[in-house]
Design a protein around this motif. Sequence first.
Motif, PDB file in Angstrom:
ATOM      1  N   LYS A   1      -4.243   4.233  -4.169  1.00  0.00           N
ATOM      2  CA  LYS A   1      -5.216   5.325  -4.281  1.00  0.00           C
ATOM      3  C   LYS A   1      -4.548   6.686  -4.085  1.00  0.00           C
ATOM      4  CE  LYS A   1      -9.090   5.032  -2.075  1.00  0.00           C
ATOM      5  NZ  LYS A   1     -10.082   4.780  -1.006  1.00  0.00           N
TER       6      LYS A   1
ATOM      7  N   SER B   1       0.837  -1.195   0.000  1.00  0.00           N
ATOM      8  CA  SER B   1       0.000   0.000   0.000  1.00  0.00           C
ATOM      9  C   SER B   1       0.871   1.245   0.000  1.00  0.00           C
ATOM     10  CB  SER B   1      -0.911   0.015   1.235  1.00  0.00           C
ATOM     11  OG  SER B   1      -1.722   1.171   1.240  1.00  0.00           O
TER      12      SER B   1
ATOM     13  N   ASN C   1     -14.962  -1.175 -10.553  1.00  0.00           N
ATOM     14  CA  ASN C   1     -15.331   0.137 -10.034  1.00  0.00           C
ATOM     15  C   ASN C   1     -14.677   1.225 -10.873  1.00  0.00           C
ATOM     16  OD1 ASN C   1     -16.799  -0.398  -7.394  1.00  0.00           O
ATOM     17  ND2 ASN C   1     -14.936  -1.599  -7.095  1.00  0.00           N
TER      18      ASN C   1
ATOM     19  N   ASN D   1     -10.460  -1.556  -8.882  1.00  0.00           N
ATOM     20  CA  ASN D   1     -11.025  -0.260  -8.501  1.00  0.00           C
ATOM     21  C   ASN D   1     -10.293   0.864  -9.232  1.00  0.00           C
ATOM     22  OD1 ASN D   1     -12.256   1.911  -7.304  1.00  0.00           O
ATOM     23  ND2 ASN D   1     -11.124   1.745  -5.375  1.00  0.00           N
TER      24      ASN D   1
ATOM     25  N   ASP E   1      -6.303  -1.591  -6.490  1.00  0.00           N
ATOM     26  CA  ASP E   1      -6.982  -0.324  -6.224  1.00  0.00           C
ATOM     27  C   ASP E   1      -6.130   0.825  -6.761  1.00  0.00           C
ATOM     28  OD1 ASP E   1      -8.334   1.859  -5.304  1.00  0.00           O
ATOM     29  OD2 ASP E   1      -8.640   1.094  -3.275  1.00  0.00           O
TER      30      ASP E   1
ATOM     31  N   GLU F   1      -0.825   4.650  -0.591  1.00  0.00           N
ATOM     32  CA  GLU F   1      -1.883   5.610  -0.900  1.00  0.00           C
ATOM     33  C   GLU F   1      -1.416   7.019  -0.535  1.00  0.00           C
ATOM     34  OE1 GLU F   1      -5.436   4.320   1.045  1.00  0.00           O
ATOM     35  OE2 GLU F   1      -5.641   2.519  -0.190  1.00  0.00           O
TER      36      GLU F   1
ATOM     37  N   ARG G   1      -2.257  -8.078  -3.312  1.00  0.00           N
ATOM     38  CA  ARG G   1      -3.078  -6.868  -3.170  1.00  0.00           C
ATOM     39  C   ARG G   1      -2.221  -5.619  -3.343  1.00  0.00           C
ATOM     40  NH1 ARG G   1      -4.209 -10.601   0.399  1.00  0.00           N
ATOM     41  NH2 ARG G   1      -2.797  -9.725   1.964  1.00  0.00           N
TER      42      ARG G   1
ATOM     43  N   GLY H   1      -7.695   3.834  -7.488  1.00  0.00           N
ATOM     44  CA  GLY H   1      -8.620   4.957  -7.386  1.00  0.00           C
ATOM     45  C   GLY H   1      -7.915   6.278  -7.135  1.00  0.00           C
TER      46      GLY H   1
ATOM     47  N   ASN I   1     -11.985   4.068  -9.423  1.00  0.00           N
ATOM     48  CA  ASN I   1     -12.781   5.251  -9.083  1.00  0.00           C
ATOM     49  C   ASN I   1     -11.941   6.528  -9.098  1.00  0.00           C
ATOM     50  OD1 ASN I   1     -14.999   3.621  -8.658  1.00  0.00           O
ATOM     51  ND2 ASN I   1     -14.705   3.495  -6.435  1.00  0.00           N
TER      52      ASN I   1
ATOM     53  N   THR J   1     -11.218  -7.972  -7.787  1.00  0.00           N
ATOM     54  CA  THR J   1     -11.663  -6.582  -7.704  1.00  0.00           C
ATOM     55  C   THR J   1     -10.685  -5.660  -8.410  1.00  0.00           C
ATOM     56  OG1 THR J   1     -12.725  -6.991  -5.571  1.00  0.00           O
ATOM     57  CG2 THR J   1     -12.289  -4.694  -6.155  1.00  0.00           C
TER      58      THR J   1
ATOM     59  N   HIS K   1      -6.596  -8.263  -5.853  1.00  0.00           N
ATOM     60  CA  HIS K   1      -7.255  -6.990  -5.534  1.00  0.00           C
ATOM     61  C   HIS K   1      -6.348  -5.850  -5.969  1.00  0.00           C
ATOM     62  CE1 HIS K   1     -10.099  -4.445  -3.197  1.00  0.00           C
ATOM     63  NE2 HIS K   1      -9.047  -3.638  -3.176  1.00  0.00           N
TER      64      HIS K   1
ATOM     65  N   PHE L   1      -2.582  -1.363  -3.295  1.00  0.00           N
ATOM     66  CA  PHE L   1      -3.398  -0.196  -2.960  1.00  0.00           C
ATOM     67  C   PHE L   1      -2.611   1.070  -3.309  1.00  0.00           C
ATOM     68  CE2 PHE L   1      -4.384  -3.681  -0.092  1.00  0.00           C
ATOM     69  CZ  PHE L   1      -5.768  -3.771  -0.182  1.00  0.00           C
TER      70      PHE L   1
END
Length: 707
Positions: free
Chosen positions: A471, A445, A542, A517, A493, A447, A467, A495, A519, A515, A491, A469
Amino acid sequence: MERVFSLLRLLLFYLYCIQITEHLLVQAAVVTNTNNEDCLNRFTNPVDMTNCNITQLNPYHFGRDSFIKSLDMSNNELFDFPSNGSGFLYHEQLIQYCCINCGITAIYRDTFAGLRQLKSINLSHNHIKTIPAEAFNYNRLQFLFLANNQIHRFNERHELETMQHLMLLDVSANKNFNLYDLSMDFRRLERVHCSNCNLSSVSGQWFSKIARLKKLHLDSNSIDALTEDCFTNNSVLHFLNLNNNPIQELSLTSESLETLSCIKCNISRLTEKNFQQLPSLRVLQLQNNNIQRIDPATFASNTMLRTLLLDNNNLTSFPIEILRTSRALQQLCIDNNYFHPTPNFKQLSDLYKSLQLRKDCAAGQHHHFEKIVPNIEAEGSSLYEKDLPACNSTVSIANRNVIFIDPMAYVACEALTALNMDDNSNFSFHKHYPLLYSESLESYSCESCGIEIIYEDTFSHLKQLRRIFLKNNHLTKIAFEAFDSNTHLNHIDFGGNELQLLPVRLLSLHGNVSTLNLNNNRFLSFTSTVPFIDQPVVETFNAKHCAIRNITSLSFLSMPNLREIYISDNPIQHIDQRAFENNPQLRVLDLSKSHLHVFPVTAIVHLKQLEMFCLTGTSRYEFTNPVLRENNVQLKKWILTKASNCNEEFIQKLPDDIPSSTTSRIELAAIAEFRTSGSDWGCTRSGITGFIITSLHLIKQWVQHSI
């Protein structure tokens, strides 16, 4: 009387038998417990009698005339020299004798008396405690190896006689060996080895006696300082090994010294005065110290320096001036330091590569410093293993203004499964530089960082990654091979970034993605020519608050396993009737707050598993357009059959039914024309014209019916 003579004859015969037995035992060399029966039949030079379980050897075993020069009896762990002090072997030609790791406990005055030509003795790894001063008076010794014994002093006077030919003395690993009290003839001595002898100092006075000293090994002692003049009288000394001593500063004077090694010492800084009195220095080995700083002029006086080894120190920078001024330099190793990625360091790295100075450095074939440390202009923290949290299943370095993390920091941490680097606003990935080397990391991650591009090498050494992340970064591009090494991803992400498109085949090899994402990527949209992404197993998609305007029959074609699509708050104006044709398992479809004028009911009637369908907030939707009446009525009926609670306001605005008299082939044709033309009203002049003509016919019929 006759009986007495008989007893005497019997006694003499008994003594004779004993003598014969002893002689036979000696001739057989008493080889016990051995399967190697030919040990005693080896007479070819050099003679190898190693690992033969020999306990004794006939002093005349090889005879006086056999032509042998070298005898190796190593690893006969029960062999010892005769305890009566007699010579253990007589031979006129033997030059070299070796008995490493035997059972020798003592050397006596006459042990080697029968080997007048002996020049080399190696008795390392035995149990010798003392040696008589006269032990080698009958030999012409040049090389004496006595390492790993138990000698503190050779004898009470601590001297050896007739050593005028000795060139090498090795007394290493004799704990507490008293080197500086040793007295003997040093006239030809060239090499001294006293490693691991528990020395605490260097005696310049003692070494001044060894005028011909060329090589000196004093490694693994307790020496913490050297006087500058301790070797000034050794005019031919060219090699000095001080490895693994607690020396904090080097400052020596020697006109002849060419190689200086101080690996694993406690040196913390290098300045010009350290080496300015070593004009002949060619090789300097300072690996595994605590060196944090090197002054630019450190080697200004060492114009012959060709090898400089500084791997495994604490350097954060390296003076580029050294590369520019050290014209003789051929090898420079500075791997495994703590360099800060700055523009100046990029210049150093480029010059280092152009001069081809990398040769046999600590990093081997991989993890070269110039391939690990990128060029970063932002200011912040560079984190290496010493700066990072200890190995654990979850590691967090969030909000520490990190701009660089050593890719090798957790390479040995098998417990690491999650790394959190959130809120490091200046951190980004760099081309050709892997983020991290880890065989266990599953979740990453970062973010609210400063990431702009994901490169082919970024995650290439994180094979267990599941995973990601990322964002709220500044992502604009992802290399199409970015996740080829991460086949376990499930997963993702991305976003809150600035992506416009994804490489179609970015995740085509991944069989576990559930998933995706996207967004709040304000520039993200679908193209009309290719599917958005080829991902056969993804279940949730998403893309809220993006820039999607059209959903074509290709958009979701390569995502057949989709269960949930969330694309609300997009300026969607057109949806193809076949948009979801290849998504039969779709359960959730959120199109809220779009710019749709109409939603073709035929796009969803085949979705038998659809449970939630949202069109709320579509302010531009044409609820009362008579051309769309049939479609909207059918849409309302279809929505009412689903257990969805997100369309109440939307449903109320849809018409209830179609008057049968107003429905005609012309109206249906108009509706079909509208569906086909979409939000751009046909996109061609003929399409617009056809639609206008059809609509006028419909309006005319509706007016006549009303009158």
